[in-house]
Design an enzyme around this catalytic site. Sequence first.
Site, PDB file in Angstrom:
ATOM      1  N   SER A  73       0.794  -1.232   0.000  1.00 26.16           N
ATOM      2  CA  SER A  73       0.000   0.000   0.000  1.00 26.16           C
ATOM      3  C   SER A  73       0.823   1.277   0.000  1.00 26.16           C
ATOM      4  CB  SER A  73      -0.951   0.012   1.198  1.00 26.16           C
ATOM      5  OG  SER A  73      -2.047  -0.838   0.962  1.00 26.16           O
ATOM      6  N   LYS A  76      -0.066   3.789  -2.560  1.00 30.94           N
ATOM      7  CA  LYS A  76      -1.069   4.851  -2.400  1.00 30.94           C
ATOM      8  C   LYS A  76      -0.432   6.228  -2.238  1.00 30.94           C
ATOM      9  CE  LYS A  76      -4.716   1.881  -0.471  1.00 30.94           C
ATOM     10  NZ  LYS A  76      -4.036   0.629  -0.076  1.00 30.94           N
ATOM     11  N   SER A 133      -5.680   3.323   4.910  1.00 31.66           N
ATOM     12  CA  SER A 133      -5.188   2.617   3.723  1.00 31.66           C
ATOM     13  C   SER A 133      -6.291   1.843   3.010  1.00 31.66           C
ATOM     14  CB  SER A 133      -4.044   1.659   4.106  1.00 31.66           C
ATOM     15  OG  SER A 133      -3.328   1.254   2.962  1.00 31.66           O
TER      16      SER A 133
END
Length: 401
Positions: A73, A76, A133
Amino acid sequence: MSKRGAPAALFLAVCLTAGTLLSPAALATGEDALPAAALVNPEIPCQSAILIEQTSGRVLFEKDPDTPMPPASITKIMTLLLVMEALDAGTITLETAVTCSPHAASMGGAQIWLEPGERMTVHELLKATAISSANDAAVALGELISGSEEAFVARMNERAGELGMKNTTFQNATGLDAQGHLTTARDIALMSQALLSHPLITEYSTVWMDSLRNGETQLVNTNKLVRFFEGATGLKTGTTDGAGYCLSASATRKGLSLIAVVLGADTSDHRFGSARGLLEYGFAHYEAREVPPPDPALEPLPVRRGVRRTVELACDAPERMLLEKGKGEQLTEQRELAGELEAPVEAGTRVGTIRLLLDGVVVCEYPVKTASAVERMTMKSAFPMFWGELIRMGPAGDGNG
């Protein structure tokens, strides 16, 4: 001491006391950078890591920073960067309403359980993405900006190229494991630096707990450093089976801002311990110092064929520079200046460079420019100047032979 704190304490002790194990990196700036020294200590519990100074991007520390790895993640960060840039461009606002698509709602992993057709604002989706997240929120934001996740991923890769992320290929907006979805610690540091250039992001990345849906959905930051590390400003965690435990951690103390990237740790404790140790190492060994004025002061430069004989100079210096602690008094100055200018001279014309060196290595460099314009002398402008000079000089004699 708890098991959670033990890895950080062990690594920090090594950083601060075992000088033979850890070598500070040479300061690095762009293509002319000196290579950063590798992290020699083999016990750092991750596969890849880097520590940079946020403003300049100078590398202070690294371990296999260019090995492509799945980032989970941490992906992101790019998703959030493109949202920040869209906000700056005015194509969306924090109050823009976003309708969740079936595709966004289908995301697995971390999520806020968006339903197809459910509407949230950009502000709410940013909270969900940056704090918890949430994969569904990240895809919904990408679809808002580019129309589809596929188009958004194409823009992610394009932006990565613009940032100089040479070893990065994104396959999705979330970081879920996918064939060929790879980046490096160095590339992550670059995009983290770009994201942190948008002050708005820290209004999300520094939040420990929040909520959505009138308090029905709780958000807890996946980055524990936000709560437990002094000066933490973010930034993003990542965890998948393929990536292991990853983290891009940022913090600021006494005007010094650092970014530590850790990839491929085998436990969450090792992830946070490694990042904490790298940041503490940076704060213990480096400082952001004010750039001193030129010494001696810059003299005006002579100007030929101008309405004025000289032009004042001004320095376009940064406010601060990065130095190893205790080395400020060892700086030496090197200057290159034009000897003479010819009119016309525009204000802001670069006429030289000042460099500050430490042990022969440039640690700060900035241009010297003209502080004002000087027009070229013409017949029309020369006559009043000549007449004024005669008046200033007075009569040629005093009448006494």
